[in-house]
Design a protein around this motif. Structure first.
Motif, PDB file in Angstrom:
ATOM      1  N   SER A   1       0.836  -1.188   0.000  1.00 56.02           N
ATOM      2  CA  SER A   1       0.000   0.000   0.000  1.00 56.02           C
ATOM      3  C   SER A   1       0.881   1.251   0.000  1.00 56.02           C
ATOM      4  O   SER A   1       1.997   1.234   0.534  1.00 56.02           O
ATOM      5  CB  SER A   1      -0.895   0.007   1.238  1.00 56.02           C
ATOM      6  OG  SER A   1      -1.438   1.295   1.463  1.00 56.02           O
ATOM      7  N   ILE A   2       0.388   2.340  -0.578  1.00 59.97           N
ATOM      8  CA  ILE A   2       1.152   3.586  -0.536  1.00 59.97           C
ATOM      9  C   ILE A   2       1.185   4.173   0.872  1.00 59.97           C
ATOM     10  O   ILE A   2       1.903   5.135   1.133  1.00 59.97           O
ATOM     11  CB  ILE A   2       0.590   4.636  -1.526  1.00 59.97           C
ATOM     12  CG1 ILE A   2      -0.852   5.000  -1.188  1.00 59.97           C
ATOM     13  CG2 ILE A   2       0.734   4.154  -2.959  1.00 59.97           C
ATOM     14  CD1 ILE A   2      -1.392   6.177  -1.980  1.00 59.97           C
ATOM     15  N   TYR A   3       0.425   3.594   1.789  1.00 59.42           N
ATOM     16  CA  TYR A   3       0.452   4.022   3.183  1.00 59.42           C
ATOM     17  C   TYR A   3       1.418   3.173   4.012  1.00 59.42           C
ATOM     18  O   TYR A   3       1.602   3.414   5.200  1.00 59.42           O
ATOM     19  CB  TYR A   3      -0.956   3.946   3.793  1.00 59.42           C
ATOM     20  CG  TYR A   3      -1.953   4.778   3.023  1.00 59.42           C
ATOM     21  CD1 TYR A   3      -1.960   6.167   3.134  1.00 59.42           C
ATOM     22  CD2 TYR A   3      -2.868   4.188   2.171  1.00 59.42           C
ATOM     23  CE1 TYR A   3      -2.853   6.944   2.417  1.00 59.42           C
ATOM     24  CE2 TYR A   3      -3.776   4.945   1.446  1.00 59.42           C
ATOM     25  CZ  TYR A   3      -3.760   6.325   1.576  1.00 59.42           C
ATOM     26  OH  TYR A   3      -4.649   7.090   0.857  1.00 59.42           O
ATOM     27  N   ASP A   4       2.022   2.189   3.378  1.00 59.22           N
ATOM     28  CA  ASP A   4       2.976   1.319   4.060  1.00 59.22           C
ATOM     29  C   ASP A   4       4.313   2.048   4.242  1.00 59.22           C
ATOM     30  O   ASP A   4       4.762   2.745   3.328  1.00 59.22           O
ATOM     31  CB  ASP A   4       3.192   0.048   3.228  1.00 59.22           C
ATOM     32  CG  ASP A   4       4.005  -0.997   3.965  1.00 59.22           C
ATOM     33  OD1 ASP A   4       3.397  -1.905   4.539  1.00 59.22           O
ATOM     34  OD2 ASP A   4       5.258  -0.892   3.966  1.00 59.22           O
ATOM     35  N   PRO A   5       4.975   1.898   5.408  1.00 54.55           N
ATOM     36  CA  PRO A   5       6.267   2.570   5.624  1.00 54.55           C
ATOM     37  C   PRO A   5       7.319   2.237   4.574  1.00 54.55           C
ATOM     38  O   PRO A   5       8.194   3.062   4.290  1.00 54.55           O
ATOM     39  CB  PRO A   5       6.685   2.072   7.013  1.00 54.55           C
ATOM     40  CG  PRO A   5       5.399   1.804   7.710  1.00 54.55           C
ATOM     41  CD  PRO A   5       4.477   1.267   6.647  1.00 54.55           C
ATOM     42  N   TYR A   6       7.225   1.041   3.954  1.00 52.48           N
ATOM     43  CA  TYR A   6       8.194   0.736   2.898  1.00 52.48           C
ATOM     44  C   TYR A   6       8.074   1.740   1.759  1.00 52.48           C
ATOM     45  O   TYR A   6       9.088   2.183   1.202  1.00 52.48           O
ATOM     46  CB  TYR A   6       7.996  -0.674   2.330  1.00 52.48           C
ATOM     47  CG  TYR A   6       8.859  -0.875   1.095  1.00 52.48           C
ATOM     48  CD1 TYR A   6      10.203  -1.212   1.218  1.00 52.48           C
ATOM     49  CD2 TYR A   6       8.367  -0.636  -0.187  1.00 52.48           C
ATOM     50  CE1 TYR A   6      11.021  -1.321   0.102  1.00 52.48           C
ATOM     51  CE2 TYR A   6       9.171  -0.743  -1.301  1.00 52.48           C
ATOM     52  CZ  TYR A   6      10.496  -1.085  -1.149  1.00 52.48           C
ATOM     53  OH  TYR A   6      11.309  -1.167  -2.263  1.00 52.48           O
ATOM     54  N   PHE A   7       6.841   2.108   1.403  1.00 48.57           N
ATOM     55  CA  PHE A   7       6.668   3.058   0.307  1.00 48.57           C
ATOM     56  C   PHE A   7       7.257   4.414   0.662  1.00 48.57           C
ATOM     57  O   PHE A   7       7.823   5.092  -0.196  1.00 48.57           O
ATOM     58  CB  PHE A   7       5.182   3.201  -0.056  1.00 48.57           C
ATOM     59  CG  PHE A   7       4.950   4.209  -1.146  1.00 48.57           C
ATOM     60  CD1 PHE A   7       5.389   3.966  -2.440  1.00 48.57           C
ATOM     61  CD2 PHE A   7       4.314   5.413  -0.883  1.00 48.57           C
ATOM     62  CE1 PHE A   7       5.203   4.907  -3.448  1.00 48.57           C
ATOM     63  CE2 PHE A   7       4.116   6.345  -1.883  1.00 48.57           C
ATOM     64  CZ  PHE A   7       4.553   6.092  -3.166  1.00 48.57           C
ATOM     65  N   TRP A   8       7.132   4.817   1.922  1.00 51.34           N
ATOM     66  CA  TRP A   8       7.762   6.063   2.356  1.00 51.34           C
ATOM     67  C   TRP A   8       9.258   6.001   2.092  1.00 51.34           C
ATOM     68  O   TRP A   8       9.862   6.959   1.611  1.00 51.34           O
ATOM     69  CB  TRP A   8       7.518   6.313   3.836  1.00 51.34           C
ATOM     70  CG  TRP A   8       6.093   6.355   4.273  1.00 51.34           C
ATOM     71  CD1 TRP A   8       4.975   6.212   3.493  1.00 51.34           C
ATOM     72  CD2 TRP A   8       5.627   6.553   5.603  1.00 51.34           C
ATOM     73  NE1 TRP A   8       3.850   6.296   4.256  1.00 51.34           N
ATOM     74  CE2 TRP A   8       4.208   6.511   5.555  1.00 51.34           C
ATOM     75  CE3 TRP A   8       6.255   6.761   6.824  1.00 51.34           C
ATOM     76  CZ2 TRP A   8       3.428   6.672   6.694  1.00 51.34           C
ATOM     77  CZ3 TRP A   8       5.481   6.932   7.952  1.00 51.34           C
ATOM     78  CH2 TRP A   8       4.081   6.878   7.896  1.00 51.34           C
TER      79      TRP A   8
END
Length: 210
Positions: free
Chosen positions: A84-91
């Protein structure tokens, strides 16, 4: 929950902004030092001092930003992801984008391939790169004797309906990417395949050899 997560994202973004500015400030400090050194030596050495300073600034830019990009991943290769774009990996991946660098100043020269290798691209011999942009370098492999035309893009990621997805891209030997063509994530081009100008090779597609 929204307030808590938004606060966390804002703090993450603030750190990213700080790292981005620090990276550029460090480069300009080094470039300024080399410029002043060239000016100091101009009286005794002549114009060659200015020319040498210019070459060293270019070399500094390549090495500095390649190092910054590899440091942003702790010198580890990226791995295919679907989050998800809300996942810390995406950050974290967003931060990688901000700190990554495209060595377009070296288009059309053999030095660009050396820089791609420095940044983690698995690239073969005698590849002519006239202006290709590669986003996730360590997810991309390119074979021997390829032609990468100006404004072509190799993009190993996508954002789709709130999801972030990335996967490897394999371009075989003797392939051609036409002007302004785009290769999407998960795609494979067999040896000798040609992607026409302004074409979009969609995610997961497999182009047979020749």
């Amino acid at each position: 929950e929204l307030k808590r997560r938004l606060s966390a994202k804002n703090k993450h973004n603030a750190v990213t902004i700080g790292l981005y500015l620090l990276a550029w400030w460090t480069f300009w400090f080094g470039a300024g030092a080399l410029t002043f050194a060239g000016l100091e030596l101009f009286a005794s050495v002549g114009a060659i001092a200015i020319a040498a300073a210019g070459v060293l600034i270019l070399a500094l830019r390549v090495v500095h930003f390649s190092l910054i990009e590899r440091l942003s991943t702790k010198f580890r290769d990226l791995q295919p992801k679907e989050v998800s774009i809300y996942d810390p990996y995406f950050w974290w991946h967003e931060r990688f984008w901000k700190l990554s660098w495209q060595p377009l100043i070296l288009d059309g020269t053999p030095f660009k391939n050396l820089t791609w290798r420095l940044q983690g691209v698995r690239i073969g011999k005698r590849v002519f790169d006239d202006g290709c942009a590669i986003v996730e370098k360590t997810l991309v492999s390119i074979g021997d004797h390829c032609t990468l035309s100006v404004r072509s893009i190799v993009q190993a990621h996508s954002q789709e309906s709130g999801a972030f997805k990335s996967d490897r891209i394999a371009i075989g030997s003797g392939c051609t990417l036409g002007i302004a063509s785009l290769v999407h994530y998960g795609a494979t081009m067999g040896d000798g395949a040609v992607l026409a100008p302004d074409s979009f090779l969609m995610k997961g597609e497999e182009v047979p050899a020749h």
